[in-house]
Design a protein around this motif. Structure first.
Motif, PDB file in Angstrom:
ATOM      1  N   GLU A 356       0.831  -1.204   0.000  1.00  0.00           N
ATOM      2  CA  GLU A 356       0.000   0.000   0.000  1.00  0.00           C
ATOM      3  C   GLU A 356       0.867   1.257   0.000  1.00  0.00           C
ATOM      4  OE1 GLU A 356      -3.655   1.934   2.670  1.00  0.00           O
ATOM      5  OE2 GLU A 356      -2.174   0.598   3.613  1.00  0.00           O
ATOM      6  N   ASP A 357       1.921   1.255   0.811  1.00  0.00           N
ATOM      7  CA  ASP A 357       2.842   2.396   0.861  1.00  0.00           C
ATOM      8  C   ASP A 357       3.509   2.610  -0.494  1.00  0.00           C
ATOM      9  OD1 ASP A 357       2.291   2.642   3.579  1.00  0.00           O
ATOM     10  OD2 ASP A 357       4.005   1.405   4.165  1.00  0.00           O
ATOM     11  N   ARG A 358       3.961   1.518  -1.089  1.00  0.00           N
ATOM     12  CA  ARG A 358       4.705   1.618  -2.347  1.00  0.00           C
ATOM     13  C   ARG A 358       3.816   2.157  -3.469  1.00  0.00           C
ATOM     14  NH1 ARG A 358       9.431  -0.356  -3.412  1.00  0.00           N
ATOM     15  NH2 ARG A 358       9.354  -1.696  -1.554  1.00  0.00           N
ATOM     16  N   ILE A 359       2.600   1.636  -3.579  1.00  0.00           N
ATOM     17  CA  ILE A 359       1.681   2.093  -4.631  1.00  0.00           C
ATOM     18  C   ILE A 359       1.374   3.577  -4.459  1.00  0.00           C
ATOM     19  CG2 ILE A 359      -0.683   1.874  -5.496  1.00  0.00           C
ATOM     20  CD1 ILE A 359      -0.489  -1.127  -4.825  1.00  0.00           C
ATOM     21  N   PHE A 360       1.152   3.989  -3.214  1.00  0.00           N
ATOM     22  CA  PHE A 360       0.834   5.387  -2.922  1.00  0.00           C
ATOM     23  C   PHE A 360       1.997   6.301  -3.297  1.00  0.00           C
ATOM     24  CE2 PHE A 360       0.752   8.977   0.106  1.00  0.00           C
ATOM     25  CZ  PHE A 360      -0.513   9.485  -0.138  1.00  0.00           C
ATOM     26  N   ALA A 361       3.219   5.928  -2.905  1.00  0.00           N
ATOM     27  CA  ALA A 361       4.386   6.779  -3.149  1.00  0.00           C
ATOM     28  C   ALA A 361       4.761   6.816  -4.626  1.00  0.00           C
ATOM     29  CB  ALA A 361       5.561   6.289  -2.312  1.00  0.00           C
ATOM     30  N   GLU A 362       4.671   5.676  -5.306  1.00  0.00           N
ATOM     31  CA  GLU A 362       5.080   5.628  -6.709  1.00  0.00           C
ATOM     32  C   GLU A 362       4.117   6.384  -7.614  1.00  0.00           C
ATOM     33  OE1 GLU A 362       5.628   1.528  -7.661  1.00  0.00           O
ATOM     34  OE2 GLU A 362       7.555   1.376  -6.586  1.00  0.00           O
ATOM     35  N   ALA A 363       2.894   6.642  -7.146  1.00  0.00           N
ATOM     36  CA  ALA A 363       1.940   7.449  -7.915  1.00  0.00           C
ATOM     37  C   ALA A 363       2.192   8.940  -7.736  1.00  0.00           C
ATOM     38  CB  ALA A 363       0.514   7.113  -7.491  1.00  0.00           C
ATOM     39  N   GLY A 364       3.079   9.292  -6.800  1.00  0.00           N
ATOM     40  CA  GLY A 364       3.315  10.695  -6.476  1.00  0.00           C
ATOM     41  C   GLY A 364       2.340  11.151  -5.409  1.00  0.00           C
ATOM     42  N   GLU A 365       2.867  11.793  -4.373  1.00  0.00           N
ATOM     43  CA  GLU A 365       2.009  12.241  -3.273  1.00  0.00           C
ATOM     44  C   GLU A 365       1.545  13.671  -3.522  1.00  0.00           C
ATOM     45  OE1 GLU A 365       1.937  12.464   1.632  1.00  0.00           O
ATOM     46  OE2 GLU A 365       3.735  11.739   0.578  1.00  0.00           O
ATOM     47  N   ASN A 366       0.232  13.883  -3.388  1.00  0.00           N
ATOM     48  CA  ASN A 366      -0.354  15.203  -3.625  1.00  0.00           C
ATOM     49  C   ASN A 366      -0.319  16.058  -2.363  1.00  0.00           C
ATOM     50  OD1 ASN A 366      -1.507  15.685  -6.375  1.00  0.00           O
ATOM     51  ND2 ASN A 366      -2.462  13.701  -5.966  1.00  0.00           N
ATOM     52  N   PHE A 367      -0.004  17.330  -2.545  1.00  0.00           N
ATOM     53  CA  PHE A 367      -0.060  18.322  -1.471  1.00  0.00           C
ATOM     54  C   PHE A 367      -0.818  19.529  -2.020  1.00  0.00           C
ATOM     55  CE2 PHE A 367       3.797  15.846  -0.917  1.00  0.00           C
ATOM     56  CZ  PHE A 367       3.722  15.458   0.419  1.00  0.00           C
ATOM     57  N   THR A 368      -1.826  19.986  -1.286  1.00  0.00           N
ATOM     58  CA  THR A 368      -2.685  21.074  -1.750  1.00  0.00           C
ATOM     59  C   THR A 368      -2.328  22.375  -1.047  1.00  0.00           C
ATOM     60  OG1 THR A 368      -4.495  19.532  -2.176  1.00  0.00           O
ATOM     61  CG2 THR A 368      -5.065  21.859  -2.003  1.00  0.00           C
ATOM     62  N   PHE A 369      -2.146  23.431  -1.830  1.00  0.00           N
ATOM     63  CA  PHE A 369      -1.873  24.745  -1.250  1.00  0.00           C
ATOM     64  C   PHE A 369      -3.167  25.346  -0.709  1.00  0.00           C
ATOM     65  CE2 PHE A 369       1.760  24.281  -4.106  1.00  0.00           C
ATOM     66  CZ  PHE A 369       2.801  24.728  -3.303  1.00  0.00           C
ATOM     67  N   PRO A 370      -3.085  26.105   0.367  1.00  0.00           N
ATOM     68  CA  PRO A 370      -4.290  26.744   0.910  1.00  0.00           C
ATOM     69  C   PRO A 370      -4.894  27.724  -0.092  1.00  0.00           C
ATOM     70  CG  PRO A 370      -2.466  26.853   2.482  1.00  0.00           C
ATOM     71  CD  PRO A 370      -1.890  26.393   1.181  1.00  0.00           C
ATOM     72  N   ALA A 371      -6.207  27.915   0.015  1.00  0.00           N
ATOM     73  CA  ALA A 371      -6.876  28.908  -0.824  1.00  0.00           C
ATOM     74  C   ALA A 371      -6.441  30.309  -0.407  1.00  0.00           C
ATOM     75  CB  ALA A 371      -8.387  28.765  -0.686  1.00  0.00           C
ATOM     76  N   GLY A 372      -6.390  31.207  -1.385  1.00  0.00           N
ATOM     77  CA  GLY A 372      -6.112  32.604  -1.082  1.00  0.00           C
ATOM     78  C   GLY A 372      -4.650  32.983  -1.030  1.00  0.00           C
ATOM     79  N   ILE A 373      -3.751  32.085  -1.442  1.00  0.00           N
ATOM     80  CA  ILE A 373      -2.330  32.444  -1.425  1.00  0.00           C
ATOM     81  C   ILE A 373      -2.035  33.386  -2.592  1.00  0.00           C
ATOM     82  CG2 ILE A 373      -1.670  30.298  -0.293  1.00  0.00           C
ATOM     83  CD1 ILE A 373      -0.692  29.277  -3.012  1.00  0.00           C
ATOM     84  N   PRO A 374      -0.972  34.188  -2.503  1.00  0.00           N
ATOM     85  CA  PRO A 374      -0.677  35.156  -3.566  1.00  0.00           C
ATOM     86  C   PRO A 374      -0.051  34.504  -4.799  1.00  0.00           C
ATOM     87  CG  PRO A 374       1.006  35.255  -1.872  1.00  0.00           C
ATOM     88  CD  PRO A 374      -0.049  34.315  -1.364  1.00  0.00           C
ATOM     89  N   GLU A 375      -0.077  35.239  -5.870  1.00  0.00           N
ATOM     90  CA  GLU A 375       0.600  34.817  -7.095  1.00  0.00           C
ATOM     91  C   GLU A 375       2.107  34.971  -6.901  1.00  0.00           C
ATOM     92  OE1 GLU A 375       0.403  37.186 -10.956  1.00  0.00           O
ATOM     93  OE2 GLU A 375      -1.052  35.574 -11.339  1.00  0.00           O
ATOM     94  N   VAL A 376       2.868  33.969  -7.329  1.00  0.00           N
ATOM     95  CA  VAL A 376       4.325  33.999  -7.138  1.00  0.00           C
ATOM     96  C   VAL A 376       5.024  33.486  -8.394  1.00  0.00           C
ATOM     97  CG1 VAL A 376       4.149  33.674  -4.634  1.00  0.00           C
ATOM     98  CG2 VAL A 376       4.374  31.673  -6.123  1.00  0.00           C
ATOM     99  N   ARG A 377       6.275  33.854  -8.513  1.00  0.00           N
ATOM    100  CA  ARG A 377       7.122  33.307  -9.585  1.00  0.00           C
ATOM    101  C   ARG A 377       8.245  32.460  -8.996  1.00  0.00           C
ATOM    102  NH1 ARG A 377      10.299  36.275 -14.662  1.00  0.00           N
ATOM    103  NH2 ARG A 377      11.965  34.696 -14.809  1.00  0.00           N
ATOM    104  N   TYR A 378       8.757  32.869  -7.855  1.00  0.00           N
ATOM    105  CA  TYR A 378       9.890  32.182  -7.234  1.00  0.00           C
ATOM    106  C   TYR A 378       9.384  31.382  -6.030  1.00  0.00           C
ATOM    107  CZ  TYR A 378      12.095  35.850  -9.971  1.00  0.00           C
ATOM    108  OH  TYR A 378      12.456  36.699 -10.990  1.00  0.00           O
ATOM    109  N   ILE A 379       9.825  30.142  -5.928  1.00  0.00           N
ATOM    110  CA  ILE A 379       9.422  29.322  -4.786  1.00  0.00           C
ATOM    111  C   ILE A 379      10.666  28.785  -4.091  1.00  0.00           C
ATOM    112  CG2 ILE A 379       7.152  28.690  -5.661  1.00  0.00           C
ATOM    113  CD1 ILE A 379       8.321  26.025  -6.529  1.00  0.00           C
ATOM    114  N   ARG A 380      10.555  28.708  -2.780  1.00  0.00           N
ATOM    115  CA  ARG A 380      11.691  28.285  -1.968  1.00  0.00           C
ATOM    116  C   ARG A 380      11.225  27.204  -0.997  1.00  0.00           C
ATOM    117  NH1 ARG A 380      15.708  32.521   1.278  1.00  0.00           N
ATOM    118  NH2 ARG A 380      17.601  31.216   1.163  1.00  0.00           N
TER     119      ARG A 380
END
Length: 407
Positions: A356-380
């Motif tokens: 189960e761990d392997r299938i989940f990780a190999e599909a790529g783990e999703n992370f969602t940004f909070p609503a209302g964040i500003p527009e950006v060009r550079y990420i750190r």
């Protein structure tokens, strides 16, 4: 003399007995020579709250002669007759009392038999009736600010709300579909997620939450007005061909030939990517996306040969800026876009990886940004903690994809 005294005592006793006999039946004059009959009492009298009304419920008396009940309130000014539809104490008789005020009432229930005899009656006190004052205090259920929604491959979305209040009865959600038709779905009280099929991205989503004032209430009260969710736009993959690595003071460099650009080369199923040099945590690195964007989510692939171990990231933060970062590497100009924690589905200890761990990780783990964040060009990125043990002093990952709003 003694004989006369005895005769006097005897006459006195006869007089007393005669008097007692004369008054013993006098009460019959007040009862018209009829006995008083009290019909049986109702049992287990209770109420269920409502909106300017209430429902009274009781278990009937087994007395077969009871014909009806009279319910009185407002000190007997108001009353209602209720037919005795059953005499089985295992059944219930109920009546809804309408047109009440938002107030605390007392009710009296009196049983009447076919001869017109009445029971002594039972009182039910502290019956609370709810209305506009209670409704004005209600708030709509909160949504998950850090993870508002997930976008499915077919274009549907799943909204995520916070845990409900104890007496929340459900949330009504109104949205527009791709045929420009308004649709309504219900978020059930005991769930946090709800599906919006065929959602039209960029359209308004409004919602309001219903509550019951007490357990068993016969009416649901909705908050006085709808709240509106932040606008939800379709997510599209940010153009990786525009990405460029940046090397700010304080950022970590690469090692072992695993350079930063391999992190966005589109290859996620080969054990190769970005690997940093050794340095104490936290570790940071910076990317110029080549265009300004409002990020919606991110997908990250761990290094396959060390799933949930070694330098694969467990906790990290993502910062953003829409202006070129200063050459001193100072964090003051950066805005925190989100704090994230990687999930291991099995929850097993480090070093144990299930299918189960392997299938989940190999599909790529999703992370969602909070609503209302500003527009950006550079990420750190600031990597706070790896999946490895306390001796791990590096970071590695195979691939990363960033998604932005499509307006």
């Amino acid at each position: 003399m003694k004989v006369l005294l005895n005769k006097a005592i005897a006459l006195l006793l006869l007089g007393i007995l005669a008097a007692c006999e004369r008054y013993a039946d006098d009460y019959k004059d007040y009862l018209n020579n009829q006995e008083i009959v009290y019909p049986g009492l109702a049992r287990n009298v209770r109420y269920y709250a409502g909106d300017l009304r209430t429902m009274l419920v009781w278990n009937p008396s087994p007395d077969p002669n009871i014909d009806h009940y009279i319910v009185r309130w407002n000190n007997g000014i108001n009353s209602m007759e209720v037919e005795a539809t059953t005499h089985d104490p295992g059944d219930s008789i109920s009546v809804v009392i309408p047109d009440l005020n938002e107030y605390v009432y007392s009710f009296t229930i009196t049983a009447y038999d076919t001869e017109g005899n009445t029971s002594v009656g039972q009182e039910l006190n502290n019956v609370r009736v709810y209305g506009s004052t209670y409704r004005s205090l209600l708030l709509n259920r909160g949504y998950n600010v850090s993870h508002l929604y997930d976008e499915l491959e077919n274009g549907d979305i799943i909204l995520h709300f916070n845990r409900r209040d104890t007496l929340s009865a459900g949330t009504e959600i109104v949205y527009t579909d791709n045929s420009n038709q308004e649709r309504t779905v219900e978020l059930l009280a005991d769930t946090n997620d709800v599906l919006l099929p065929d959602f039209k991205f960029g359209s308004a989503v409004r919602y309001r939450t219903g509550y019951i004032p007490e357990w068993g209430a016969i009416d649901t009260f909705f908050a006085e007005s709808y709240d509106e969710l932040p606008t939800i736009y379709r997510s599209v993959l940010a153009d990786k061909s525009l990405f460029q690595p940046m090397n700010l003071p304080g950022d970590i460099g690469s090692a072992w030939g695993w350079e930063m650009p391999y992190l966005w080369d589109g290859v996620s199923d080969v054990d190769f990517g970005f690997h940093t040099a050794d340095q104490d945590y936290p570790l940071s690195f910076t990317i110029d996306m080549g265009q300004s964007a409002t990020l919606t989510r991110m997908k990250l692939w761990q290094r396959i040969s060390g799933l949930y171990n070694y330098g694969n990231p467990k906790r990290f933060e993502v910062y953003g800026s829409n202006t070129p970062p200063g050459e001193d590497g100072n964090w003051a100009a950066w805005t925190l876009l989100g704090t994230f924690t990687s999930t291991k589905p099995s929850g097993t200890d480090r070093g144990i990886v299930t299918d189960e761990d392997r299938i989940f990780a190999e599909a790529g783990e999703n992370f969602t940004f909070p609503a209302g964040i500003p527009e950006v060009r550079y990420i750190r990125f600031k990597i706070l903690e790896p999946w490895g043990d306390g001796g791990t002093r590096y970071f590695h990952a195979q691939e990363i994809s960033l998604y932005r709003q499509q307006r």
